[in-house]
Scaffold this motif. Structure first.
Motif, mmCIF file in Angstrom:
data_model
loop_
_atom_site.group_PDB
_atom_site.id
_atom_site.type_symbol
_atom_site.label_atom_id
_atom_site.label_comp_id
_atom_site.label_asym_id
_atom_site.label_seq_id
_atom_site.Cartn_x
_atom_site.Cartn_y
_atom_site.Cartn_z
ATOM 1 N N PRO A 131 23.237 41.697 -50.933
ATOM 2 C CA PRO A 131 22.317 42.526 -50.145
ATOM 3 C C PRO A 131 22.955 43.123 -48.891
ATOM 4 C CG PRO A 131 21.173 40.567 -50.909
ATOM 5 C CD PRO A 131 22.622 40.391 -51.277
ATOM 6 N N GLY A 132 22.733 44.420 -48.724
ATOM 7 C CA GLY A 132 23.231 45.104 -47.544
ATOM 8 C C GLY A 132 24.692 45.478 -47.574
ATOM 9 N N ALA A 133 25.390 45.198 -48.671
ATOM 10 C CA ALA A 133 26.799 45.589 -48.776
ATOM 11 C C ALA A 133 26.920 47.108 -48.809
ATOM 12 C CB ALA A 133 27.429 44.983 -50.023
ATOM 13 N N GLN A 134 27.985 47.618 -48.201
ATOM 14 C CA GLN A 134 28.253 49.063 -48.194
ATOM 15 C C GLN A 134 29.706 49.298 -48.595
ATOM 16 O OE1 GLN A 134 26.862 51.120 -44.561
ATOM 17 N NE2 GLN A 134 25.907 49.170 -43.996
ATOM 18 N N VAL A 135 29.887 50.190 -49.544
ATOM 19 C CA VAL A 135 31.232 50.569 -49.992
ATOM 20 C C VAL A 135 31.292 52.086 -49.921
ATOM 21 C CG1 VAL A 135 32.941 50.479 -51.839
ATOM 22 C CG2 VAL A 135 31.339 48.569 -51.523
ATOM 23 N N THR A 136 32.115 52.612 -49.025
ATOM 24 C CA THR A 136 32.090 54.048 -48.767
ATOM 25 C C THR A 136 33.497 54.629 -48.663
ATOM 26 O OG1 THR A 136 31.953 53.655 -46.385
ATOM 27 C CG2 THR A 136 29.867 53.914 -47.561
ATOM 28 N N GLY A 137 33.519 55.956 -48.741
ATOM 29 C CA GLY A 137 34.786 56.667 -48.616
ATOM 30 C C GLY A 137 35.732 56.338 -49.746
ATOM 31 N N ASP A 138 37.019 56.199 -49.409
ATOM 32 C CA ASP A 138 38.016 55.946 -50.445
ATOM 33 C C ASP A 138 38.318 54.448 -50.577
ATOM 34 O OD1 ASP A 138 39.251 55.750 -48.028
ATOM 35 O OD2 ASP A 138 40.899 57.129 -48.481
ATOM 36 N N ALA A 139 37.329 53.613 -50.348
ATOM 37 C CA ALA A 139 37.498 52.173 -50.549
ATOM 38 C C ALA A 139 37.775 51.884 -52.018
ATOM 39 C CB ALA A 139 36.249 51.424 -50.102
ATOM 40 N N HIS A 155 30.511 45.988 -44.654
ATOM 41 C CA HIS A 155 30.823 47.401 -44.880
ATOM 42 C C HIS A 155 32.319 47.542 -45.148
ATOM 43 C CE1 HIS A 155 30.678 51.836 -43.319
ATOM 44 N NE2 HIS A 155 30.949 51.751 -44.611
ATOM 45 N N VAL A 156 32.635 48.012 -46.347
ATOM 46 C CA VAL A 156 34.021 48.252 -46.738
ATOM 47 C C VAL A 156 34.233 49.762 -46.784
ATOM 48 C CG1 VAL A 156 35.808 47.874 -48.466
ATOM 49 C CG2 VAL A 156 34.028 46.142 -48.109
ATOM 50 N N HIS A 157 35.075 50.258 -45.902
ATOM 51 C CA HIS A 157 35.317 51.700 -45.823
ATOM 52 C C HIS A 157 36.816 51.946 -45.733
ATOM 53 C CE1 HIS A 157 34.721 55.920 -44.772
ATOM 54 N NE2 HIS A 157 35.624 55.744 -43.825
ATOM 55 N N GLY A 158 37.331 52.740 -46.676
ATOM 56 C CA GLY A 158 38.747 53.109 -46.634
ATOM 57 C C GLY A 158 39.686 51.936 -46.746
ATOM 58 N N LEU A 159 39.273 50.892 -47.420
ATOM 59 C CA LEU A 159 40.072 49.667 -47.525
ATOM 60 C C LEU A 159 40.325 49.352 -48.994
ATOM 61 C CD1 LEU A 159 41.255 47.170 -46.000
ATOM 62 C CD2 LEU A 159 39.028 46.075 -46.363
ATOM 63 N N ALA A 160 41.538 48.951 -49.320
ATOM 64 C CA ALA A 160 41.863 48.519 -50.677
ATOM 65 C C ALA A 160 41.733 47.001 -50.749
ATOM 66 C CB ALA A 160 43.274 48.951 -51.053
ATOM 67 N N VAL A 161 40.827 46.532 -51.584
ATOM 68 C CA VAL A 161 40.570 45.096 -51.731
ATOM 69 C C VAL A 161 41.194 44.630 -53.041
ATOM 70 C CG1 VAL A 161 38.804 43.329 -51.925
ATOM 71 C CG2 VAL A 161 38.421 45.311 -50.445
ATOM 72 N N PRO A 162 42.138 43.689 -53.001
ATOM 73 C CA PRO A 162 42.795 43.245 -54.237
ATOM 74 C C PRO A 162 41.851 42.466 -55.142
ATOM 75 C CG PRO A 162 43.523 41.927 -52.373
ATOM 76 C CD PRO A 162 42.676 43.021 -51.803
ATOM 77 N N ASP A 163 42.254 42.322 -56.401
ATOM 78 C CA ASP A 163 41.467 41.573 -57.377
ATOM 79 C C ASP A 163 41.154 40.164 -56.869
ATOM 80 O OD1 ASP A 163 41.887 43.793 -58.971
ATOM 81 O OD2 ASP A 163 43.279 42.802 -60.351
ATOM 82 N N THR A 173 32.139 39.732 -43.389
ATOM 83 C CA THR A 173 32.282 40.178 -42.006
ATOM 84 C C THR A 173 32.438 38.977 -41.089
ATOM 85 O OG1 THR A 173 30.904 42.120 -42.449
ATOM 86 C CG2 THR A 173 31.230 41.514 -40.145
ATOM 87 N N GLY A 174 33.565 38.923 -40.403
ATOM 88 C CA GLY A 174 33.821 37.858 -39.437
ATOM 89 C C GLY A 174 33.687 38.373 -38.022
ATOM 90 N N PRO A 175 33.969 37.526 -37.033
ATOM 91 C CA PRO A 175 33.841 37.926 -35.622
ATOM 92 C C PRO A 175 34.714 39.124 -35.253
ATOM 93 C CG PRO A 175 34.047 35.545 -35.809
ATOM 94 C CD PRO A 175 34.315 36.100 -37.170
ATOM 95 N N GLN A 176 35.844 39.269 -35.948
ATOM 96 C CA GLN A 176 36.766 40.346 -35.615
ATOM 97 C C GLN A 176 36.685 41.513 -36.598
ATOM 98 O OE1 GLN A 176 38.356 40.043 -32.726
ATOM 99 N NE2 GLN A 176 37.378 38.032 -32.554
ATOM 100 N N GLY A 177 35.717 41.468 -37.506
ATOM 101 C CA GLY A 177 35.587 42.556 -38.481
ATOM 102 C C GLY A 177 35.656 42.048 -39.912
ATOM 103 N N VAL A 178 36.110 42.908 -40.807
ATOM 104 C CA VAL A 178 36.151 42.589 -42.232
ATOM 105 C C VAL A 178 37.248 41.567 -42.521
ATOM 106 C CG1 VAL A 178 36.560 43.524 -44.541
ATOM 107 C CG2 VAL A 178 35.194 44.808 -42.908
ATOM 108 N N VAL A 179 36.902 40.558 -43.321
ATOM 109 C CA VAL A 179 37.827 39.481 -43.673
ATOM 110 C C VAL A 179 37.924 39.400 -45.189
ATOM 111 C CG1 VAL A 179 38.288 37.004 -43.514
ATOM 112 C CG2 VAL A 179 37.204 38.193 -41.601
ATOM 113 N N LEU A 180 39.138 39.185 -45.687
ATOM 114 C CA LEU A 180 39.371 39.009 -47.118
ATOM 115 C C LEU A 180 39.837 37.577 -47.374
ATOM 116 C CD1 LEU A 180 41.439 42.254 -47.928
ATOM 117 C CD2 LEU A 180 38.961 42.007 -47.729
ATOM 118 N N LYS A 181 39.266 36.972 -48.403
ATOM 119 C CA LYS A 181 39.745 35.637 -48.787
ATOM 120 C C LYS A 181 39.719 35.516 -50.301
ATOM 121 C CE LYS A 181 35.366 33.058 -48.668
ATOM 122 N NZ LYS A 181 34.668 31.880 -48.087
#
Length: 224
Positions: free
Chosen positions: A165-173, A186-194, A200-208
Motif C-alpha cells: 500500500p502506498g508504494a510509488q514507482v515512477t520515471g525510469d525506475a 517511492h522509487v524514482h529513477g532507481l535501478a533495484v536489483p533482483d 523508506t528509512g530515516p535517510q531515504g530509500v533503503v535496499l536489502k
C-alpha cells in the motif's frame, strides 16, 4: 480450459454480458442497452479466457470459478473487457466507458491502453493508479499504489513483484524480479536489483536482500 468451462456466478456468458451492459447503461449511457449487450457478447469469452490464469494463480480465488460479485475479480474483468475492445481497434467509446465504470465501482485506475501482464492480482486496489510502464508477469499490488511515467521516462517492473500500500514507482525506475516495494516507499529513477526489498528509512530509500517469499503469500507457485 475455455471460458465455457468456467463456473460462472452469473450462470452464462450472456447473463454476464447483460449484467455489465446494464451497469454501463445506467452510469455511462451511449448507444443503448441492446447495442452494449451485442458488443459485450463478443468480448466476454475472450476476457474470461484471460481471467483463467489469474483465477488459477491467486490463492484466494477458486481456479474453476468466476464470481462477478467478487469485487477483486470484477475489477480485473472490467479492465480486460476494456483492453480487449481497445485491442480490437473498434475506435468507439466502449473502452473509455468500461474504464469509467471500473473507476466508479472499484475506485481503481487501470487504463485500457495499459498492457498489464497475463497474471496480476488487484489486492484491495482502492485508489491505485497503474499507468504506462513495462510490467512483468505475476504482479501483485495494493491500495494507493502509483506506477507511472514522468515525461517520456517509464518504469520497468520485473516478474513476481509486490507493491504494498502506498508504494510509488515512477520515471525510469527499474524494479527487478521477485522484488518488494514496501508500504509508502517511492522509487524514482532507481535501478533495484533482483530479490530486493525496498523500504523508506530515516535517510531515504533503503535496499536489502529479500529473505521471505512474499509473492507466495498471494500467488500459487507454478508447480502447485
Amino acid at each position: 480450459m475455455t471460458s465455457s468451462m468456467l463456473n460462472l456466478r452469473a450462470g452464462t456468458t450472456e447473463r454476464l454480458a447483460r449484467h455489465v451492459a446494464v451497469q454501463l447503461s445506467n452510469l455511462f449511457p451511449d448507444e443503448g442497452l441492446d447495442v452494449d449487450i451485442d458488443s459485450l457478447l463478443a468480448l466476454v469469452p475472450r476476457a474470461l479466457e484471460r481471467m483463467q490464469p489469474i483465477l488459477a494463480a491467486v490463492r484466494n480465488f477458486d481456479p474453476g470459478c468466476f464470481n462477478h460479485l467478487n469485487s477483486l475479480q470484477y475489477t480485473s474483468f472490467l479492465y480486460l473487457l476494456a483492453n480487449e475492445r481497445w485491442r480490437s481497434g473498434a475506435g468507439d467509446a466502449l473502452p473509455e466507458r468500461l474504464f469509467c465504470l471500473n473507476r466508479a465501482l472499484n475506485a481503481v485506475d487501470l487504463f485500457y491502453a495499459v498492457e498489464l501482464p497475463a497474471v496480476f492480482f488487484v489486492s484491495h486496489g482502492l485508489s491505485a493508479v497503474l499507468g504506462r510502464a513495462s510490467y512483468g508477469d505475476r504482479l501483485v499490488f495494493f491500495q494507493n499504489v502509483t506506477v507511472g511515467r514522468v515525461g517520456n521516462r517509464s518504469p520497468v517492473l520485473g516478474r513476481d513483484v509486490v507493491l504494498f500500500p502506498g508504494a510509488q514507482v515512477t520515471g525510469d525506475a527499474v524494479i527487478g524480479d521477485r522484488c518488494v516495494v514496501s508500504a509508502g516507499t517511492h522509487v524514482h529513477g532507481l535501478a533495484v536489483p533482483d530479490d530486493t526489498v525496498v523500504f523508506t528509512g530515516p535517510q531515504g530509500v533503503v535496499l536489502k536482500p529479500r529473505r521471505k517469499d512474499y509473492i507466495g503469500l498471494y500467488l500459487r507457485s507454478l508447480d502447485e
